[in-house]
Design a protein around this motif. Structure first.
Motif, mmCIF file in Angstrom:
data_model
loop_
_atom_site.group_PDB
_atom_site.id
_atom_site.type_symbol
_atom_site.label_atom_id
_atom_site.label_comp_id
_atom_site.label_asym_id
_atom_site.label_seq_id
_atom_site.Cartn_x
_atom_site.Cartn_y
_atom_site.Cartn_z
ATOM 1 N N GLU A 116 6.270 -5.604 16.846
ATOM 2 C CA GLU A 116 7.444 -4.759 17.084
ATOM 3 C C GLU A 116 7.070 -3.279 17.057
ATOM 4 N N ASP A 117 6.250 -2.912 16.069
ATOM 5 C CA ASP A 117 5.810 -1.523 15.970
ATOM 6 C C ASP A 117 4.958 -1.137 17.172
ATOM 7 N N ALA A 120 7.156 -0.507 20.090
ATOM 8 C CA ALA A 120 7.899 0.741 19.922
ATOM 9 C C ALA A 120 7.013 1.951 20.202
ATOM 10 N N LYS A 123 6.652 2.401 23.945
ATOM 11 C CA LYS A 123 7.825 3.028 24.552
ATOM 12 C C LYS A 123 7.888 4.520 24.221
ATOM 13 N N VAL A 176 9.190 0.445 13.095
ATOM 14 C CA VAL A 176 10.464 -0.249 13.288
ATOM 15 C C VAL A 176 10.938 -0.715 11.917
#
Length: 206
Positions: A116-117, A120, A123, A176
C-alpha cells in the motif's frame, strides 16, 4: 500628587523595567523524562534529558512542545519538510535523516513498509525511489547533500541548528495510515450456578 510620591513611582517603574530584563534569565524548563516523570529546572537541560518545554516567565505555564525560533517557525510554516524512506535496508535514507537532524530541520517522516505504501509513493512522486524529500511543493528524489542543502537554504531554513534544547523529532509513520484493530469484546461472565458449556461432538471428557 505630592513631590514625595514621585520618586517612589519612579523607583517602582525602574524596578519593573529591571525585572522585565531579568525575566529571560529566570526562564524555567519543564522536562518530561523517558519514564514520564515531570521536573522543572532553571537551566537548559541536556538533549537526552527527555521532552523539554520552556515555561513562560510571565504566566508560569509551559509553552507548547513545538516552540521554535521565529526564523525556523516561518520557514517550516511556508515550506514544511517531509522525508519519505524505506522502513529498513536503505542507507541513503539513514544519511538523509541524519543530515536533517544535524542541520536542525523540523520534519515529518513517512515510511514505505508494504504494498500500500509503495503504491502511494508511486502516485505521489511518479516513482518508487527513496529517499524522497519534499520541501513545500518541491520534490527531491534520491539523497544529494549539496542539493538538499541548497533547497533548504532557498526555503529560508538556518544553516545551523536553531532547535530548542531537548527538541524531540517526531517518530516515523507509515505512508498509508493503517486502521486500528478493533478491540475484542470481553467474554460475558458465567453465573456460579450455570453449567459449563458442552464440549464439541467427538471430544473426550474426563
Amino acid at each position: 500628587m505630592t513631590s514625595i510620591a514621585l520618586p517612589r513611582i519612579r523607583s517602582l517603574m525602574l524596578g519593573s523595567a529591571a525585572l522585565a530584563l531579568a525575566l529571560p534569565a529566570l526562564a524555567l524548563y519543564k522536562v518530561v523524562g523517558p519514564d514520564g516523570k515531570v521536573t522543572y529546572t532553571d537551566r537548559p537541560p541536556a538533549p537526552a534529558a527527555g521532552r523539554v518545554s520552556p515555561v513562560n516567565s510571565r504566566t508560569g505555564m509551559a509553552e507548547p512542545d513545538a516552540v521554535l525560533p521565529l526564523e525556523l517557525r516561518q520557514a517550516a510554516g511556508r515550506f514544511p519538510v517531509t522525508l519519505y524512506t524505506q522502513a529498513s535496508g536503505c542507507e541513503p535514507c539513514d544519511e538523509g535523516r541524519a543530515l536533517l537532524r544535524k542541520r536542525g530541520i523540523p520534519f515529518s517522516e513517512r515510511q514505505v513498509s508494504g504494498a500500500e505504501d509503495d503504491e502511494a509513493l508511486q502516485k505521489l512522486s511518479g516513482g518508487r525511489e527513496t529517499p524522497l524529500l519534499t520541501i513545500g511543493a518541491q520534490q527531491l528524489k534520491g539523497f544529494s547533500p549539496e542539493t538538499w542543502n541548497n533547497y533548504l537554504d532557498l526555503a529560508g531554513y538556518p544553516r545551523e541548528s536553531r532547535l530548542p534544547p531537548g527538541y524531540a523529532f517526531a517518530a516515523p509513520r507509515p505512508l498509508v495510515e493503517r486502521p486500528a484493530a478493533p478491540a475484542s469484546a470481553p467474554a460475558a461472565p458465567r453465573a456460579a450456578d450455570e453449567p459449563p458449556p458442552a464440549p464439541p461432538p467427538g471430544s473426550i471428557r474426563f
